[in-house]
Design a protein around this motif. Structure first.
Motif, mmCIF file in Angstrom:
data_model
loop_
_atom_site.group_PDB
_atom_site.id
_atom_site.type_symbol
_atom_site.label_atom_id
_atom_site.label_comp_id
_atom_site.label_asym_id
_atom_site.label_seq_id
_atom_site.Cartn_x
_atom_site.Cartn_y
_atom_site.Cartn_z
ATOM 1 N N LEU A 256 8.426 2.715 -6.007
ATOM 2 C CA LEU A 256 9.315 3.930 -6.374
ATOM 3 C C LEU A 256 8.171 4.758 -7.133
ATOM 4 O O LEU A 256 7.946 5.966 -6.919
ATOM 5 N N ASP A 257 7.504 4.209 -7.957
ATOM 6 C CA ASP A 257 6.663 5.017 -8.814
ATOM 7 C C ASP A 257 5.507 5.369 -8.087
ATOM 8 O O ASP A 257 4.717 6.598 -8.250
ATOM 9 N N ARG A 258 4.840 4.731 -7.144
ATOM 10 C CA ARG A 258 3.732 5.202 -6.416
ATOM 11 C C ARG A 258 4.098 6.239 -5.369
ATOM 12 O O ARG A 258 3.311 6.897 -4.885
ATOM 13 N N GLY A 259 5.506 6.267 -4.865
ATOM 14 C CA GLY A 259 5.878 7.222 -3.994
ATOM 15 C C GLY A 259 5.672 6.943 -2.704
ATOM 16 O O GLY A 259 5.169 7.697 -1.780
ATOM 17 N N GLU A 265 5.254 6.516 6.280
ATOM 18 C CA GLU A 265 4.514 6.058 7.083
ATOM 19 C C GLU A 265 4.443 4.554 6.862
ATOM 20 O O GLU A 265 4.137 4.140 5.615
ATOM 21 N N CYS A 266 4.440 3.633 7.763
ATOM 22 C CA CYS A 266 4.341 2.228 7.754
ATOM 23 C C CYS A 266 2.739 1.985 7.905
ATOM 24 O O CYS A 266 2.203 2.424 8.672
ATOM 25 N N PRO A 267 2.119 1.305 6.757
ATOM 26 C CA PRO A 267 0.686 0.908 6.890
ATOM 27 C C PRO A 267 0.247 0.069 8.142
ATOM 28 O O PRO A 267 -0.919 0.334 8.516
ATOM 29 N N ILE A 268 1.123 -0.481 8.978
ATOM 30 C CA ILE A 268 0.642 -1.183 10.242
ATOM 31 C C ILE A 268 0.752 -0.507 11.214
ATOM 32 O O ILE A 268 -0.245 -0.162 11.964
ATOM 33 N N CYS A 269 2.091 0.128 11.485
ATOM 34 C CA CYS A 269 2.129 0.901 12.902
ATOM 35 C C CYS A 269 1.870 2.316 12.610
ATOM 36 O O CYS A 269 1.729 3.164 13.655
ATOM 37 N N LEU A 273 8.369 5.473 8.273
ATOM 38 C CA LEU A 273 9.007 4.478 7.384
ATOM 39 C C LEU A 273 10.377 4.543 7.345
ATOM 40 O O LEU A 273 10.986 3.526 7.119
ATOM 41 N N PHE A 274 11.160 5.516 7.591
ATOM 42 C CA PHE A 274 12.467 5.793 7.322
ATOM 43 C C PHE A 274 12.955 5.573 6.012
ATOM 44 O O PHE A 274 13.518 4.285 5.822
ATOM 45 N N PRO A 275 12.577 6.365 5.026
ATOM 46 C CA PRO A 275 13.015 5.987 3.535
ATOM 47 C C PRO A 275 14.490 5.741 3.333
ATOM 48 O O PRO A 275 15.381 6.092 4.263
ATOM 49 N N LEU A 276 14.855 5.419 2.380
ATOM 50 C CA LEU A 276 16.485 5.144 2.077
ATOM 51 C C LEU A 276 16.972 6.203 1.745
ATOM 52 O O LEU A 276 16.609 7.259 1.493
ATOM 53 N N PRO A 277 18.431 6.175 2.188
ATOM 54 C CA PRO A 277 19.331 7.316 1.907
ATOM 55 C C PRO A 277 19.270 8.086 0.441
ATOM 56 O O PRO A 277 19.418 9.156 0.499
ATOM 57 N N HIS A 303 4.141 -3.664 -1.851
ATOM 58 C CA HIS A 303 3.982 -3.083 -0.617
ATOM 59 C C HIS A 303 5.294 -3.191 0.318
ATOM 60 O O HIS A 303 5.552 -4.206 0.315
ATOM 61 N N CYS A 304 5.285 -2.100 1.117
ATOM 62 C CA CYS A 304 6.545 -2.078 1.939
ATOM 63 C C CYS A 304 5.972 -1.932 3.447
ATOM 64 O O CYS A 304 5.052 -1.180 3.579
ATOM 65 N N PHE A 305 6.756 -2.478 4.531
ATOM 66 C CA PHE A 305 6.315 -2.511 5.870
ATOM 67 C C PHE A 305 7.609 -2.516 6.590
ATOM 68 O O PHE A 305 8.684 -2.982 6.204
#
Length: 350
Positions: A256-259, A265-269, A273-277, A303-305
């Motif tokens: 959350l801090d890094r935004g 955007e997903c770093p793989i595809c 990334l469809f952020p949370l509501p 990291h998120c994917f």
């Protein structure tokens, strides 16, 4: 038939007493002539491979059993085996030509330390090459030398090729050593006469020693770096064993801090990334609202994917991870596509 005709009475009514005695004397000579003819016919038919009367094959090499024609002197007998004196003469002829110093006439390779055979015609070949040649020409009735076509040769194992090979190797070693010795002696004489050359020689010696020392230091530093990298990797792997809920909360807070979720955007595809509501509850377009939401996977390295992207990445690198675990004996855990550190994954909740 002639014997029966000789015993018959003539038309005059008397018998010829002298004809029976003459025929009995000629009988052994006639039988001997028939035996000679049969033996010669069998020898010629077998020698020419005509498939004539059955009989023993003619002897073509020493110590072979003679057939009937050869025993009776009607055909030539094979040459007797060479004596040691004759073999020495044959070997002397080969040594005069230095056949063992040249390559084998069949395979065109040096004799080296391989077994070699000497033929009765004074030609030398590899033992294995000669066996292959004889096997290739096994359909021929007579053996022939590959060079001079000498028929029904005799052969003997010799070691001239091995001795020649050792002599050539020793000569080459002595030649190289003597050349180096003379060059070193000449160079030392030049250094005594020319101070500039002496300084250059000393500079090169010091440079060589310093280069070796520098290479040793760099090698030691690389070994230390590899050891520290391996130790750090093992530390990160061991840290995952004691990963708690507080650590998951810290990882989520770092995201959350890094935004990272706001970048969408997903770093793989490299897709949305469809952020949370709670971060982006309202879709911008109607088409975006119709697309089903993908689950976001949070890693222990913050990291998120996309969950599907991460599973595909793990299956794609499974073989590589198994090989790395076998070589380095490290836990077979997947590595983050961004920071290359082992991780634990968890679905990121709102």
């Amino acid at each position: 038939t002639e014997m029966r005709n000789s015993n018959r009475k003539p038309s005059g009514g008397y018998t010829r007493r002298g004809s029976a005695g003459a025929s009995s004397k000629k009988e052994p000579k006639r039988n001997e002539a028939i035996l000679r003819a049969c033996a010669l016919q069998s020898h010629m038919s077998l020698n020419l491979s005509l498939g004539g009367p059955r009989g023993q094959q003619p002897a073509r090499r020493p110590n072979q059993r003679l057939n009937l024609a050869q025993k009776m002197g009607l055909a030539d007998k094979p040459a007797p085996a060479l004596t040691e004196t004759e073999w020495k003469k044959v070997n002397t002829e080969s040594q005069k030509r230095k056949d063992s110093y040249y390559p084998c006439p069949i395979c065109h390779e040096p004799f080296g330390d391989k077994p070699q055979v000497l033929l009765s015609c004074s030609h030398v070949f590899h033992q294995q090459c000669m066996k292959s040649f004889e096997h290739f020409n096994r359909m021929h009735e007579t053996r022939q030398c590959p060079l001079c076509r000498c028929k029904e040769y005799q052969k003997k194992l010799i070691t001239d090729g091995k001795q020649a090979y050792r002599h050539q190797a020793a000569t080459k070693i002595q030649k190289i050593y003597r050349g180096w010795k003379q060059r070193d002696k000449y160079f030392r004489i030049l250094m005594q006469k020319d101070p500039t050359l002496r300084r250059a020689f000393q500079y090169n010696m010091v440079k060589t020693v310093s280069d070796r020392a520098l290479a040793a230091v760099e090698k030691h530093e690389r070994q230390v770096d590899d050891f520290l990298a391996k130790l750090d990797k093992q530390r990160r792997t061991a840290k995952l064993t004691f990963f708690t809920e507080a650590d998951w909360a810290d990882a989520r807070q770092k995201v959350l801090d890094r935004g990272d979720l706001t970048s969408q955007e997903c770093p793989i595809c490299m897709t949305t990334l469809f952020p949370l509501p709670e971060i982006n509850p309202q879709p911008h377009t109607t088409s975006e609202a119709q697309v089903p939401r993908k689950q976001v996977q949070l890693l222990s390295c913050s990291h998120c994917f996309h969950q599907t992207c991460l599973k595909s990445f793990e299956s794609f690198t499974m073989v590589e991870r198994e090989l790395a675990a076998t070589e380095t004996d490290i836990d077979n855990r997947p590595q983050c596509p961004i920071c290359r550190s082992p991780y634990l994954s968890k679905v990121m909740e709102a």
